[in-house]
Design an enzyme around this catalytic site. Sequence first.
Site, short mmCIF file in Angstrom:
data_model
loop_
_atom_site.label_atom_id
_atom_site.label_comp_id
_atom_site.label_asym_id
_atom_site.label_seq_id
_atom_site.Cartn_x
_atom_site.Cartn_y
_atom_site.Cartn_z
N GLU A 1 0.82 -1.20 0.00
CA GLU A 1 0.00 0.00 0.00
C GLU A 1 0.86 1.26 0.00
O GLU A 1 1.82 1.38 0.77
CB GLU A 1 -0.89 -0.01 1.24
CG GLU A 1 -1.71 1.24 1.44
CD GLU A 1 -2.46 1.24 2.77
OE1 GLU A 1 -3.39 2.07 2.91
OE2 GLU A 1 -2.13 0.42 3.65
N GLU B 1 -12.15 2.34 5.52
CA GLU B 1 -11.09 2.69 6.47
C GLU B 1 -11.11 4.20 6.70
O GLU B 1 -10.25 4.94 6.23
CB GLU B 1 -9.72 2.25 5.96
CG GLU B 1 -8.64 2.35 7.03
CD GLU B 1 -7.24 2.11 6.49
OE1 GLU B 1 -6.45 1.42 7.15
OE2 GLU B 1 -6.92 2.64 5.39
#
Length: 260
Positions: free
Chosen positions: A143, A240
């Site tokens: 990520e 998130e």
Amino acid sequence: MPKLAANLSMLFTEVDFLDRFAAAAKAGFKGVEYLFPYDFPAEDIKARLEQNGLEQVLFNLPAGDWAAGSRGIAVDPSRVEEFKAGVDQAIAYAKVLGNKQVNCLAGIPPAGVSAEQAEATFVANLKYAAEKLKGAGIKLIAEAINTRDIPGFFLNNSKQALDIIEQVGSDNLAFQYDIYHMQIMEGDIIPTIEKNLSIINHIQLADNPGRHEPGTGELNYHNIFAFLDKVGYQGWVGAEYKPATTTEAGLGWLKTHGVA
């Protein structure tokens, strides 16, 4: 309609971690993700998944002492053996939880480590992890994170991530695309996802500014969700975000954005 997973490190924090599974299921989520499972026995988490009919979607490889400010160890040449031990720990948890993918946080290069050293260490660690996880039937993803929230974070834009993935050269390594982080670093969300759809295995969301729920900021999530449906994205989308008030009060976006 995208498959939505509740990120239990950010959502439902009004209750203890193990109670968040029930709260997520009650809200209509079918999957869950979170930063780390390692503070709890895997069997306890598995019981909560089964009790609430939830799929375990994602967690991160061990990333050092998070409470002390560590945000990953994969670019630190002095912690390679710790990184490898973390891969084994993640596999052990993933097998119990039925988790099919784990994310690697690059981290912040320590003082005295050059960008070239950090990259070489990162590539070598990803090669190791991708191969080890492949043998366990688990996908590795990496990520990119914005450098406003985490100054100095090594992997911080799509082009860099794709270059690293190419260097690693493993069919068991993919890209985790976080819309919030990439809106800050580069924008151009829909064209970037479309161009790299084949290498994106997981998406995460939050609005910007503030990292709150969709509909609170500048991102047009109506268009983003419609686009993901149009191109046939099959992966999970992790919610998130930091609720602007309480988790429950902010869940209206699921209906207003047509994903619930």
